[in-house]
Scaffold this motif. Structure first.
Motif, short mmCIF file in Angstrom:
data_model
loop_
_atom_site.label_atom_id
_atom_site.label_comp_id
_atom_site.label_asym_id
_atom_site.label_seq_id
_atom_site.Cartn_x
_atom_site.Cartn_y
_atom_site.Cartn_z
N ALA A 174 0.83 -1.21 0.00
CA ALA A 174 0.00 0.00 0.00
C ALA A 174 0.86 1.26 0.00
N ASN A 175 1.93 1.25 0.78
CA ASN A 175 2.79 2.42 0.85
C ASN A 175 3.55 2.64 -0.45
N THR A 176 3.99 1.54 -1.09
CA THR A 176 4.68 1.64 -2.38
C THR A 176 3.75 2.23 -3.43
N ILE A 177 2.52 1.74 -3.49
CA ILE A 177 1.54 2.25 -4.45
C ILE A 177 1.20 3.70 -4.15
N LEU A 178 1.04 4.03 -2.88
CA LEU A 178 0.75 5.41 -2.48
C LEU A 178 1.78 6.37 -3.06
N ASN A 179 3.05 5.98 -2.94
CA ASN A 179 4.12 6.86 -3.40
C ASN A 179 4.32 6.83 -4.92
N ARG A 180 4.31 5.65 -5.50
CA ARG A 180 4.54 5.56 -6.94
C ARG A 180 3.42 6.20 -7.75
N CYS A 181 2.19 6.03 -7.29
CA CYS A 181 1.04 6.54 -8.03
C CYS A 181 0.59 7.91 -7.55
N PHE A 204 -9.11 1.39 -8.10
CA PHE A 204 -9.20 0.09 -7.45
C PHE A 204 -7.86 -0.62 -7.59
N ILE A 205 -7.28 -1.00 -6.45
CA ILE A 205 -5.97 -1.65 -6.43
C ILE A 205 -6.17 -3.16 -6.47
N MET A 206 -5.49 -3.82 -7.40
CA MET A 206 -5.64 -5.27 -7.51
C MET A 206 -4.42 -5.91 -8.14
N GLY A 207 -4.33 -7.24 -8.04
CA GLY A 207 -3.26 -7.98 -8.66
C GLY A 207 -3.61 -8.35 -10.09
N ALA A 208 -2.58 -8.68 -10.87
CA ALA A 208 -2.79 -9.01 -12.28
C ALA A 208 -3.64 -10.25 -12.46
N GLY A 248 -6.70 4.62 -22.17
CA GLY A 248 -5.31 5.05 -22.01
C GLY A 248 -4.97 5.43 -20.59
N GLU A 249 -6.00 5.66 -19.77
CA GLU A 249 -5.79 5.99 -18.37
C GLU A 249 -6.51 5.03 -17.43
N THR A 250 -7.13 4.01 -18.01
CA THR A 250 -7.91 3.06 -17.20
C THR A 250 -7.02 2.23 -16.30
N PHE A 251 -5.86 1.78 -16.82
CA PHE A 251 -4.99 0.89 -16.08
C PHE A 251 -3.63 1.53 -15.81
N HIS A 252 -3.26 1.57 -14.55
CA HIS A 252 -1.91 1.98 -14.15
C HIS A 252 -1.20 0.69 -13.73
N LEU A 253 -0.27 0.23 -14.55
CA LEU A 253 0.39 -1.05 -14.33
C LEU A 253 1.69 -0.86 -13.57
N ILE A 254 1.84 -1.61 -12.49
CA ILE A 254 3.07 -1.57 -11.69
C ILE A 254 3.74 -2.93 -11.84
N ASP A 255 4.84 -2.96 -12.60
CA ASP A 255 5.43 -4.24 -12.96
C ASP A 255 6.77 -4.53 -12.30
N MET A 283 -1.12 -4.60 -9.92
CA MET A 283 0.19 -5.06 -9.46
C MET A 283 0.59 -6.33 -10.21
N ALA A 284 1.83 -6.40 -10.62
CA ALA A 284 2.33 -7.56 -11.35
C ALA A 284 2.24 -8.82 -10.49
N ARG A 285 2.02 -9.93 -11.15
CA ARG A 285 2.08 -11.25 -10.54
C ARG A 285 2.98 -12.12 -11.40
N ASN A 286 3.74 -12.99 -10.76
CA ASN A 286 4.67 -13.83 -11.49
C ASN A 286 3.96 -14.64 -12.58
N GLY A 287 4.52 -14.59 -13.77
CA GLY A 287 3.99 -15.38 -14.88
C GLY A 287 2.85 -14.75 -15.64
N ILE A 288 2.46 -13.52 -15.28
CA ILE A 288 1.34 -12.87 -15.96
C ILE A 288 1.83 -11.65 -16.73
#
Length: 204
Positions: free
Chosen positions: A22-29, A103-107, A156-163, A133-138
């Motif tokens: 949560a803290n990483t996403i708070l800062n990165r986004c 909405f924060i979620m995994g891949a 173009g702004e719907t998904f903010h991908l953190i990989d 958020m990235a998940r291994n293998g996705i």
């Protein structure tokens, strides 16, 4: 106008990885707040190990020193068959009318939505924004491009991908198993939550 992330999970129990994520996403986004949203124990697809009051108490303990973290029991108070992420996000967009809601979620959940497995999947994507958020293998870009639901509703702004940097895999179930088997996962969750679990004899 602010930016708010909705972070839903069982939080059974909340872990240090939840907080770090949560803290990483708070800062990165560049979010202003993250709302921790524990899911309802009435959901038919999930089985909680402890009562709602304990999950919520530990959540409050875990975030009490961070003014940018908020706990909300909205879903806990909803009827089982009326709960959907689409309706939940409508609620928060109404509650925070002047803010942008993510909405924060995994891949892995991104794929489920893209396959139409969530209620109102098409409208859910069309009307909301997501931090994924990235998940291994996705491959998140491939998941979006191969799903009509995802790609046709992406402006173009719907998904903010953190990989990068969110691949830690210490789960709540791992912590529950450690407690039940007599282990001591003390440093995998907030100290106040660890003490609460011991005092209340949870997960044994």
């Amino acid at each position: 106008m602010g930016k708010i992330g909705i972070y839903g999970s069982s939080f059974d129990p909340i872990t240090n990885v939840h907080l770090w994520t949560a803290n990483t996403i708070l800062n990165r986004c560049k979010l202003d707040r993250v709302i921790f949203l524990p899911c309802s124990s009435k959901r038919r697809d999930k089985k909680m190990q402890i009562e709602d009051v304990h999950r919520l108490n530990m959540l409050h303990f875990a975030i009490e020193n961070n003014e940018k973290f908020i706990a909300d029991d909205y879903e806990m108070n909803q009827n089982a068959w009326n709960i959907s992420t689409y309706e939940t996000l409508k609620y928060f967009k109404s509650k925070y009318k002047h803010d942008t809601i993510y909405f924060i979620m995994g891949a892995d959940l991104l794929i489920d939505i893209g396959n139409g497995k969530w209620g109102n999947s098409d409208l859910l994507v069309k009307e909301n924004k997501f931090i994924v958020m990235a998940r291994n293998g996705i491959n998140m870009l491939k998941a979006i491009s191969t799903s009509p639901i995802l790609r046709n509703n992406d402006d173009g702004e719907t998904f903010h991908l953190i990989d990068k940097g969110l691949a830690m895999e210490i789960s709540s179930s791992y912590i529950r198993d450690e407690f039940s088997l007599g282990g001591d996962p003390r440093y995998l969750l907030p100290e106040a939550c660890y003490r609460y679990i011991k005092e209340q004899s949870l997960y044994i």
